[in-house]
Scaffold this motif. Structure first.
Motif, PDB file in Angstrom:
ATOM      1  N   CYS A   1      59.942  12.015   7.818  1.00 29.97           N
ATOM      2  CA  CYS A   1      60.388  11.208   6.690  1.00 29.97           C
ATOM      3  C   CYS A   1      61.691  11.780   6.117  1.00 29.97           C
ATOM      4  O   CYS A   1      61.952  12.986   6.182  1.00 29.97           O
ATOM      5  CB  CYS A   1      59.327  11.202   5.594  1.00 29.97           C
ATOM      6  SG  CYS A   1      57.822  10.306   6.054  1.00 29.97           S
TER       7      CYS A   1
ATOM      8  N   TRP B   1      60.781  11.750   0.612  1.00 32.25           N
ATOM      9  CA  TRP B   1      59.813  10.738   1.025  1.00 32.25           C
ATOM     10  C   TRP B   1      58.574  11.456   1.543  1.00 32.25           C
ATOM     11  O   TRP B   1      58.649  12.549   2.101  1.00 32.25           O
ATOM     12  CB  TRP B   1      60.398   9.825   2.100  1.00 32.25           C
ATOM     13  CG  TRP B   1      61.489   8.926   1.610  1.00 32.25           C
ATOM     14  CD1 TRP B   1      62.731   9.298   1.183  1.00 32.25           C
ATOM     15  CD2 TRP B   1      61.440   7.501   1.510  1.00 32.25           C
ATOM     16  NE1 TRP B   1      63.462   8.215   0.809  1.00 32.25           N
ATOM     17  CE2 TRP B   1      62.701   7.074   1.006  1.00 32.25           C
ATOM     18  CE3 TRP B   1      60.488   6.529   1.786  1.00 32.25           C
ATOM     19  CZ2 TRP B   1      63.008   5.741   0.776  1.00 32.25           C
ATOM     20  CZ3 TRP B   1      60.797   5.193   1.566  1.00 32.25           C
ATOM     21  CH2 TRP B   1      62.037   4.805   1.067  1.00 32.25           C
ATOM     22  N   HIS B   2      57.416  10.803   1.402  1.00 33.44           N
ATOM     23  CA  HIS B   2      56.135  11.423   1.758  1.00 33.44           C
ATOM     24  C   HIS B   2      55.456  10.602   2.860  1.00 33.44           C
ATOM     25  O   HIS B   2      55.370   9.373   2.752  1.00 33.44           O
ATOM     26  CB  HIS B   2      55.223  11.497   0.520  1.00 33.44           C
ATOM     27  CG  HIS B   2      55.857  12.194  -0.639  1.00 33.44           C
ATOM     28  ND1 HIS B   2      55.815  13.561  -0.827  1.00 33.44           N
ATOM     29  CD2 HIS B   2      56.587  11.685  -1.694  1.00 33.44           C
ATOM     30  CE1 HIS B   2      56.458  13.878  -1.940  1.00 33.44           C
ATOM     31  NE2 HIS B   2      56.934  12.749  -2.488  1.00 33.44           N
ATOM     32  N   LEU B   3      54.965  11.296   3.854  1.00 33.15           N
ATOM     33  CA  LEU B   3      54.354  10.634   5.019  1.00 33.15           C
ATOM     34  C   LEU B   3      52.864  10.396   4.809  1.00 33.15           C
ATOM     35  O   LEU B   3      52.126  11.290   4.396  1.00 33.15           O
ATOM     36  CB  LEU B   3      54.561  11.492   6.274  1.00 33.15           C
ATOM     37  CG  LEU B   3      53.928  10.958   7.575  1.00 33.15           C
ATOM     38  CD1 LEU B   3      54.593   9.644   7.990  1.00 33.15           C
ATOM     39  CD2 LEU B   3      54.030  11.997   8.700  1.00 33.15           C
TER      40      LEU B   3
ATOM     41  N   CYS C   1      56.467   6.127   5.285  1.00 25.67           N
ATOM     42  CA  CYS C   1      57.014   7.099   4.346  1.00 25.67           C
ATOM     43  C   CYS C   1      57.122   6.437   2.970  1.00 25.67           C
ATOM     44  O   CYS C   1      57.453   5.242   2.877  1.00 25.67           O
ATOM     45  CB  CYS C   1      58.393   7.581   4.793  1.00 25.67           C
ATOM     46  SG  CYS C   1      58.371   8.532   6.333  1.00 25.67           S
TER      47      CYS C   1
ATOM     48  N   GLU D   1      58.165   1.906   0.125  1.00 29.00           N
ATOM     49  CA  GLU D   1      57.485   2.218   1.393  1.00 29.00           C
ATOM     50  C   GLU D   1      58.394   1.821   2.546  1.00 29.00           C
ATOM     51  O   GLU D   1      59.040   0.765   2.523  1.00 29.00           O
ATOM     52  CB  GLU D   1      56.160   1.455   1.501  1.00 29.00           C
ATOM     53  CG  GLU D   1      55.447   1.683   2.819  1.00 29.00           C
ATOM     54  CD  GLU D   1      54.161   0.875   2.958  1.00 29.00           C
ATOM     55  OE1 GLU D   1      53.494   0.997   3.995  1.00 29.00           O
ATOM     56  OE2 GLU D   1      53.844   0.103   2.006  1.00 29.00           O
TER      57      GLU D   1
END
Length: 267
Positions: free
Chosen positions: A130, A134-136, A141, A259
């Motif tokens: 990502c 950003w978070h996976l 992400c 997203e």
């Protein structure tokens, strides 16, 4: 008679002869031991005769030793023949099993070869990375913004980043995003749901209909023309992730959640 002769001899030695009446009395006195002996002898003869007849009949009915040996030999030959037939049958079954085993081995080799070829030819998937901040989660992400925008401007910003406002379909995804949000007095974030086209017909930003959802009790209520959805996380610890959606006017300025689906690339 012998006793009579002895008696007569004794009489002659004594010079006297027995009286005729005495002799008659002696003859009438009973059968004496001779008749008893005669009966016993006759009985023994009869028993002996019966025994001889029985033994003779037994030996006549019994096959001679040579015939016994022949019958025993025939029985053994029959057993050997049956055993040989069983061995032959087992050998045939073993041969059939060997044939089936070879066929299975050939099939297994073919399957393994095909799978190996498929694995070699199938492109491998690169790990998803990502962008910064950003978070996976799964194949997407997510960005938890720090700036504030209206719902429609938030959607435009997410689209410029190659994504959209978050579409939340599962409790696991909802909980993941909830855990990323900081607690506050009334921390709220836009996500990708609206009923702006038709009241109470909530749709995602990809135009698919909402099924279910994670609304707070008595929400959505369209209190003041509230057509956009947002998530709230407060300092109240009793609040839970799966009951945190509210509706609000789309013109409100709030942080937002973007997203971006990451399908991965092949090598």
């Amino acid at each position: 008679m012998y006793s009579q002769l002895i008696d007569e001899g004794s009489y002659e030695e004594s010079g006297r002869r027995p009286d005729v009446h005495q002799v008659k009395d002696l003859r009438r006195s009973g059968p004496g031991p001779y008749r008893f002996a005669t009966i016993c002898l006759a009985t023994l003869c009869a028993i002996l005769l019966i025994s001889i007849i029985a033994v003779t009949a037994h030996y006549k009915s019994k096959p001679p030793p040579a015939a016994e040996a022949t019958a025993e030999m025939q029985k053994e030959n029959a057993n050997v023949s049956a055993l040989m037939a069983s061995i032959t049958k087992l050998q045939q079954e073993n041969k059939q099993l060997q044939k089936e085993k070879e066929e299975l081995q050939v099939n297994l080799t073919s399957i393994m070869t095909a799978k190996a070829t498929e694995a070699t030819c199938k492109p491998t998937r690169a790990p998803i990375v990502c962008p910064t901040n950003w978070h996976l989660f799964n194949d997407s992400c997510y960005l938890i913004s720090k700036d504030r925008k209206s719902w429609s401007v938030s959607q435009l910003y997410c689209q410029r980043q190659g994504g959209h406002l978050a579409i939340i379909l599962t409790a696991e995804e909802q909980t993941f995003l909830w855990d990323l949000l900081p607690r506050g007095h009334w921390n709220s974030y836009w996500f990708g749901i609206t009923d702006g086209e038709t009241e109470d017909e909530w749709k995602w930003v990809d135009d698919t209909l909402l099924v279910g959802g994670f609304w707070e009790e008595n929400e959505p209520n369209n209190h003041i023309n509230e057509d956009c959805g947002y998530i709230v996380k407060t300092q109240v610890m009793e609040r839970v992730a799966t009951k945190s959606w509210y509706d609000a006017p789309c013109s409100m300025v709030l942080p937002y959640i973007c997203e971006k689906e990451m399908g991965g690339t092949t090598q």
